[in-house]
Design an enzyme around this catalytic site. Structure first.
Site, PDB file in Angstrom:
ATOM      1  N   HIS A 944       0.857  -1.191   0.000  1.00 42.46           N
ATOM      2  CA  HIS A 944       0.000   0.000   0.000  1.00 42.46           C
ATOM      3  C   HIS A 944       0.889   1.236   0.000  1.00 42.46           C
ATOM      4  O   HIS A 944       1.600   1.482   0.974  1.00 42.46           O
ATOM      5  CB  HIS A 944      -0.928   0.001   1.216  1.00 42.46           C
ATOM      6  CG  HIS A 944      -1.918  -1.115   1.225  1.00 42.46           C
ATOM      7  ND1 HIS A 944      -2.294  -1.778   2.378  1.00 42.46           N
ATOM      8  CD2 HIS A 944      -2.598  -1.713   0.209  1.00 42.46           C
ATOM      9  CE1 HIS A 944      -3.169  -2.721   2.063  1.00 42.46           C
ATOM     10  NE2 HIS A 944      -3.365  -2.696   0.758  1.00 42.46           N
ATOM     11  N   GLU A 947       1.333   3.765   2.981  1.00 44.10           N
ATOM     12  CA  GLU A 947       1.867   3.279   4.256  1.00 44.10           C
ATOM     13  C   GLU A 947       3.397   3.353   4.226  1.00 44.10           C
ATOM     14  O   GLU A 947       4.099   2.349   4.243  1.00 44.10           O
ATOM     15  CB  GLU A 947       1.371   1.867   4.524  1.00 44.10           C
ATOM     16  CG  GLU A 947      -0.144   1.807   4.672  1.00 44.10           C
ATOM     17  CD  GLU A 947      -0.693   0.395   4.586  1.00 44.10           C
ATOM     18  OE1 GLU A 947       0.100  -0.561   4.636  1.00 44.10           O
ATOM     19  OE2 GLU A 947      -1.922   0.246   4.466  1.00 44.10           O
ATOM     20  N   HIS A1041       3.187  -3.461   7.021  1.00 38.52           N
ATOM     21  CA  HIS A1041       2.117  -2.517   6.683  1.00 38.52           C
ATOM     22  C   HIS A1041       2.138  -1.334   7.638  1.00 38.52           C
ATOM     23  O   HIS A1041       2.853  -1.331   8.640  1.00 38.52           O
ATOM     24  CB  HIS A1041       0.745  -3.196   6.776  1.00 38.52           C
ATOM     25  CG  HIS A1041       0.401  -4.065   5.619  1.00 38.52           C
ATOM     26  ND1 HIS A1041      -0.565  -3.740   4.702  1.00 38.52           N
ATOM     27  CD2 HIS A1041       0.899  -5.264   5.215  1.00 38.52           C
ATOM     28  CE1 HIS A1041      -0.656  -4.698   3.788  1.00 38.52           C
ATOM     29  NE2 HIS A1041       0.236  -5.648   4.087  1.00 38.52           N
ATOM     30  N   GLU A1126       1.712  -4.513  11.466  1.00 40.56           N
ATOM     31  CA  GLU A1126       1.163  -3.168  11.294  1.00 40.56           C
ATOM     32  C   GLU A1126       1.895  -2.185  12.195  1.00 40.56           C
ATOM     33  O   GLU A1126       2.025  -2.420  13.402  1.00 40.56           O
ATOM     34  CB  GLU A1126      -0.329  -3.166  11.657  1.00 40.56           C
ATOM     35  CG  GLU A1126      -1.194  -4.108  10.844  1.00 40.56           C
ATOM     36  CD  GLU A1126      -1.699  -3.479   9.566  1.00 40.56           C
ATOM     37  OE1 GLU A1126      -1.302  -2.326   9.291  1.00 40.56           O
ATOM     38  OE2 GLU A1126      -2.491  -4.121   8.857  1.00 40.56           O
TER      39      GLU A1126
END
EC number: 3.4.17.24
Length: 1244
Positions: A944, A947, A1041, A1126
């Site tokens: 992504h 990010e 991420h 994350e």
């Protein structure tokens, strides 16, 4: 009815007077109650007297085991005498007045409510009903009603609704009787079916008649009446009835009367009652229209402004704010289309999905706003209609997202492709077959194994062979140079991208011309080390920028003479330059060496953004021609030498890497922050403390746009949709914006007030949404002036900007002063729903949606500065290429490093693949066998683009792996690392937030990736499938991420057992058998990484995540330790960094700590090697610490979980009526656990 037998509780004296009387009352049969009326009156009167005078009597009646309540209710039901009935009602009133609701609950459970309704209906049939009886009955019903969930249904079925309404109409002037009737009516109306029925009977008009005359005589009655009216108006049918009856202007007028007269604020509840009625009416479109026509916006705005100084009046301001925001006319987003400003034609169009809909959209369709700009709610009224219906639906849907198919929950290795197809990937695993027989283990690192495969950096640079243009000081402006090769330098517009032939050369110098001022030129940098040259100045003197002016006596640093050797002028004119580049040393600066760069400078079409007064349209091909500065001199820009603090950063190398980067808009500029680099600040950056009332203040400023439209400038100052000239010419005092560089994202800027700007972000290419990432440049600012910036087309329903996160700013003035760094900045930051309509096309078919605003204020400290703002620390694709190239400098003979090109993306950019491990100790069979059989760790990141923190974590991992520490050496000797550091280069380059050029989220394509549309995913999955075929599946797979709405760093994994625990499926013990090893790595990280939170981890598998890397690698490749890691974009709320915003230092530390955790995992998985280094590692990270098992915190929506730190969207008040809006613009979601983003398919 069978009479209950009197019972007494153990411990209660049987000769208790109250119990004796209840016993006598119990022995009176139904006939006795009718015949012996006097006795019944006497007994009930005595019981009433005892209860009124002796507190213990009431306790005895209501004590557990005593059947006193049954006896009283039976007598009430059987008696036909009014006085006896009144006595019993008084007894019940006394009993139910105390007890904190428990006694009422007992009364309801014994059927008391139905008996009261029965008596009420019977009494109403009398020719002249007893007024006292009606008063007592309604008073008692008012106490009981709120505790009886079926109160409304019982009232409707028994006919009590009509009785109460008729009584009110007959006794409208009897305030003593009217009060309990209104109290009961208020409870009746909480049931929407009852509310509709009451509305049909004219109760709405009746209530307006009661509250209409402004009168302070009976304020208590007025409060109850307003509460009842507010409850009635929650029904949309009644709200329409109020609009049709022209009651909206009446209510507004009454509110204004009370506002003006209540100077001492003693009647705030009455004022609030009127606002609640208006709020409920404006829940429907007709109500909002009537409110606007009645000038409600101005009335509430002015009254709210007058209330602001008084903190106790916040509840009024909050409700007023909610009404005004709801009624604010929906505006069209000032864009021609919500599709990206950049177009890229796909080689093939998906058959179904959002991209297919985008391409199949008929020409001429307005996708910015629907035909109706309002929310056409379904206004079906029914008993089941409730404010929480949406919440319940969302909760139900989210629970169903958990995977319940046990066959899918048990991972099964499924390569999917034949080994013959996958054999081509053998070339990416040379380390598994290398015998090192021809390798000299005593040689230098120049004989390293990287010779066996071309490096990514060399391949990238070899692909781009742009010739170098080195014009002299008298060179013509590129736009006037008659050579096509020079024209390419400046005319890099969206539709043009022409590479020069290798034979192209610079034209001969024309006649001398006057120099240009700094505002009229571009800076750029010649990177080619093979063509070094110096640019002489016609007068031989140094020409300096306004930033720094070194003295003529400073030494010339020959080493830096190659920094910039090519010059290009955007405007017609000549360049004055100095022969050579000078360096200065600055004290009190983290960077004590600087580079002086001749300005303007351009290298082969790559422009580094210049700093100056902001008077020209930099990077564009528009503006006045022939602008000259009669007395100006060529400027020299001082560049900090960040190499002393940034080992992997080289501005020269960065510009070289930019040349090989391909973007859809054909970017020809380099942003200063990416060129200078970023040195993490040494000071802490705490989470921003939210100032009370800041969001309300911002909202009121927005409302002023409607109230005072003449104060709005509405001037476009930057627009990417204007192809020829995005920077709008302006001679005023507007800021200058730019986003035409790698990773940049800003589509349009509109100046709405002198120091306020509305900003719109660009959609992801081949998409019509995902507005979150931003990165843009601002110049032309005034020092010390506070500017407000509003990003007005955000889509998510909440953001960490509400909870302490700040935007990032990079100042060029600070950078050339020796402080090249991104810093957190911005005050008065908040995120809230705005008045710009979001079309159903953009909202996935849902109508009535709105965009959200992220607003912040900031000021600038330097004159003639150029500043950059970003959502998070930028990390470009060119930065990655530069870092990978510099990593080779860290290689030692003991490190096995290979850089391959996995594939090319849609946009023509290479996707790098790294292999890192330790060289074998020798080429003996034992050492080669140990080398080949090391477990594989597979890492990936940046699927992504928005990010960026994932890339910083990956940078920390790569630097640790290439380090010289004993831990790094031990880690390399333990594992073979296969790393794809950037899975979505195209999205990164073009400033996307979530998608690739295909317009799709690549992390939702792992189940069936398309080799043409999703090449990076297709080939990465193929690598893993190849490993399965050769029985070398990775020990750990981790995809890095970033998370936009949670704090800390945490992991998502996959577990059968934990998924079953959170679902309703039935499973046998054999179904739940699994190795708990999937928890080992997160547990280790929770011990050693200060930013990591085990409590935030989740190991639940959901259906909507079945196409993510984590689930597919777990399910199809059979990797038990398959994770998504994350990292917060905001900060931490636990551990060492609690209360601090996260920075690049902490992110890189996280990447390094991940490596250390893998080293500990080596011991836990039984690997035996280098025990002495493991002991050293144990000492460093505290192996003796006890591992504490943490329960899984299952997040219903993994990407955007609910907030424990709930934010009120309308205002900052705890008042029960000042509640935030839900997505439909209606009432609040009472349960904060359902605050989630329903518009996007969430992150993993």
């Amino acid at each position: 009815m069978n009479k209950p037998r009197m019972a007494t509780e153990k411990g209660v004296p049987s000769n208790s007077r109250i119990l004796m009387l209840l016993g006598q009352l119990e022995r009176m049969t139904g006939e006795a109650m009718v015949k012996d009326v006097d006795t019944a009156r006497q007994i009930t009167a005595k019981i009433l007297h005892l209860i009124q005078t002796q507190e213990k009597s009431g306790k005895e009646v209501m004590s557990k085991g005593c059947s006193g309540m049954e006896v009283i209710l039976t007598s009430l039901e059987n008696t036909q005498d009014v006085q006896t009935t009144l006595n019993i009602l008084s007894i019940l009133s006394e009993l139910l007045t105390v007890g904190r609701g428990r006694r009422v609950a007992v009364f309801v459970s014994k059927g008391g409510t139905g008996i009261l309704f029965q008596i009420l209906v019977i009494a109403s049939k009398e020719l002249s009903p007893s007024e006292e009886l009606m008063l007592q009955l309604h008073s008692l019903l008012a106490k009981v009603g709120p505790k009886d969930r079926k109160f409304g249904v019982k009232a409707r079925l028994s006919g009590a609704l009509t009785v109460t309404v008729n009584l009110m109409k007959q006794k409208l002037q009897n305030t003593k009787l009217l009060m309990p009737c209104l109290q009961v009516l208020r409870v009746y109306a909480t049931n929407l079916v009852n509310a509709i029925s009451l509305g049909k009977n004219g109760v709405v008009e009746l209530m307006v008649k009661i509250v209409a005359p402004y009168n302070k005589k009976n304020t208590t009655l007025l409060k109850v009446a307003l509460d009842a009216l507010g409850a009635l108006l929650k029904s949309k049918t009644n709200a329409r009835r109020a609009v049709d009856g022209k009651h909206v202007p009446v209510l507004l007028s009454l509110y204004l009367d009370w506002h003006r007269s209540d100077t001492r604020h003693r009647h705030m509840l009455i004022r609030k009652g009127f606002l609640v009625c208006i709020r409920n009416i404006t829940n429907i479109k007709l109500g909002r229209k009537a409110f606007i026509e009645a000038d409600g916006m101005r009335i509430l705005y002015n009254s709210s402004v007058e209330c602001l100084p008084v903190r106790t009046l916040d509840p009024l301001v909050n409700v007023s704010s909610l009404i005004m925001r709801k009624c604010f006319p929906k505006n069209r987003l000032p864009l021609p289309t919500i599709k990206s400003a950049f177009q890229y034609q796909l080689p093939q169009i998906p058959v179904v999905g959002p991209v297919a809909q985008l391409y199949n959209q008929p020409a001429g369709v307005d996708d910015v706003v629907d035909d109706s700009d309002d929310n056409e709610e379904a206004e079906a009224d029914s008993e089941n209609d409730s404010e929480n219906e949406e919440d319940e639906k969302n909760h139900h849907t989210t629970n169903e997202d958990i995977e319940t198919d046990l066959n899918k929950l048990h991972p099964q290795k499924s390569p999917g492709r034949s080994f013959e197809e996958l054999r081509v990937y053998e070339r990416f695993f040379l380390e598994l077959s290398e015998d090192f027989q021809g390798y000299n283990f005593e040689c230098s690192k120049n004989a390293s194994t990287t010779a066996s495969s071309p490096s990514f950096s060399s391949a990238a640079s070899g692909r781009s062979s742009w010739p170098i243009i080195v014009p002299t000081a008298q060179a013509l402006s590129p736009k006037h140079t008659p050579i096509p090769s020079s024209q390419w330098l400046c005319n890099n517009t969206k539709g043009q991208h022409t590479q020069l032939p290798p034979s192209a050369s610079a034209p001969p110098p024309p006649a001398s011309q006057k120099p240009l001022k700094l505002d009229d030129v571009h800076l750029a940098k010649d990177q080619d080390k093979k063509k070094e040259s110096h640019i002489p100045s016609p007068d031989g003197d140094a020409t300096l920028s306004s930033f720094t002016k070194p003295s003529q006596g400073q030494m010339i640093e020959q080493e830096l003479a190659r920094v910039f050797e090519s010059v290009s002028l955007e405007e017609e004119g000549a360049l004055n330059a100095e022969d050579g580049i000078k360096g200065v040393k600055q004290a009190e600066s983290p960077v004590n060496s600087t580079r002086l760069i001749q300005s303007p400078l351009l290298l082969e079409g790559i422009v580094t953004r210049r700093s100056g007064g902001g008077g020209s349209n930099w990077g564009s091909d528009c503006g006045s021609e022939g602008a000259e500065d009669e007395g100006g001199e060529g400027a020299v820009l001082e560049v900090p030498d960040t190499a002393l603090l940034l080992s992997l950063h080289d501005p020269d190398l960065y510009v070289e890497m930019v040349k090989g980067t391909h973007s859809v808009p054909h970017y020809a500029e380099v942003a200063y922050p990416d060129y200078f680099g970023h040195v993490a600040p040494t000071f802490r950056e705490p989470l921003l403390e939210r100032v009370y009332g800041v969001q309300r203040c911002k909202i009121f400023q927005d409302i002023e746009r409607l109230i005072h439209p003449n104060d709005i400038l509405d001037k476009v100052v930057y627009d990417l949709d204007v192809l020829s000239c995005p920077v709008i010419e302006d001679e005023g005092e507007s800021l200058k914006f730019n986003s035409q560089f790698e990773c940049g994202n800003l589509r349009k800027a509109v100046q709405v007030r002198k120091y306020e700007y509305d900003l719109m972000l660009n959609s992801d290419i081949n998409s019509n949404h995902y507005h979150q990432w931003f990165y843009f440049e601002v110049s032309g600012m005034r020092v010390g002036t506070t500017y407000r910036f509003n990003i007005i087309n955000c889509e998510k329903s909440n953001s960490q900007f509400n909870y302490g996160m700040q935007v990032l700013m990079y100042s060029v003035q600070e950078a050339i002063s020796g402080r090249p760094r991104w810093v957190r900045t911005g005050a008065d930051i908040c995120y809230y729903k705005n008045h710009f309509a979001r079309s159903s096309v953009a909202a996935g078919g849902q109508k009535g949606k709105s965009y959200y605003s992220m607003t912040f204020s900031t000021s600038f400290s330097h004159k003639d500065d150029v500043c950059y703002f970003a959502y998070h620390y930028p990390y470009t694709y060119s930065t990655l290429k530069m870092h990978l190239s510099k990593l080779e400098d860290l290689r030692t003979p003991q490190i096995y490093l290979r850089q391959d090109v996995l594939c090319e993306t849609l946009g023509g950019n290479s996707c790098p693949l790294l292999t890192i491990t330790a060289m074998p100790e020798s080429n003996s069979n034992d050492h080669i066998c140990q080398f080949r059989n090391r477990p594989i760790i597979f890492l990936s990141a940046r699927v992504h683009p928005g990010e960026t923190n994932a890339s910083w974590v990956m940078k920390g991992t790569l630097e640790f792996l290439m380090g010289t520490s004993p831990l790094a050496a031990s880690l390399r000797e333990a594992y073979i690392f296969k790393i794809v550091p950037m899975l979505n280069p195209d999205g990164v380059v073009n400033g996307n937030h979530r998608c690739s050029l295909s317009g799709e989220d690549l992390n939702r394509q792992w189940q069936n990736p398309n080799p043409e549309l999703h090449p990076t995913i297709f080939h990465t999955k193929s690598l893993l499938q190849y490993l399965v075929h050769i029985q070398r599946a990775p020990l750990v797979f981790c995809d890095y991420h970033g998370h936009s709405r949670k704090k800390n760093v945490f992991m998502y994994g996959c577990s059968v057992k934990e998924t079953v625990w959170h679902s309703n499926i039935t499973a046998t013990s054999s179904d739940l058998q699994e190795d708990l090893g999937y928890r080992a790595l997160p547990k280790i990280l929770s011990q050693i990484a200060p930013a990591f939170s085990m409590a935030s981890c989740s190991f639940v598998v959901e259906r909507t995540k079945e196409s993510t890397a984590r689930v597919v690698v777990w399910r199809e490749i059979g990797v038990q330790r398959s994770y998504t890691m994350e990292s917060t974009l905001c900060g931490c709320d636990q551990g060492k960094y609690k209360g601090l915003q996260i920075g690049t230092r902490e992110l890189e530390e996280m990447g390094a700590q991940f490596c250390v955790a893998l080293l500990r995992l080596k011991r836990l998985t039984g690997l035996r090697n280098h025990q002495h280094l493991l002991d050293l590692e144990s000492d460093i990270i505290g192996m003796q610490t006890k591992v504490v098992s943490c329960p899984t915190t299952y997040v219903m929506e993994e990407d955007e979980p609910s907030f424990l730190e709930a934010i009120d969207y309308s205002a900052e008040s705890n008042d029960e009526d000042a509640e935030p809006e839900n997505e439909d613009g209606g009432e609040v979601q009472k349960n904060p656990d359902h605050l989630s983003d329903t518009d996007t398919n969430h992150r993993d």
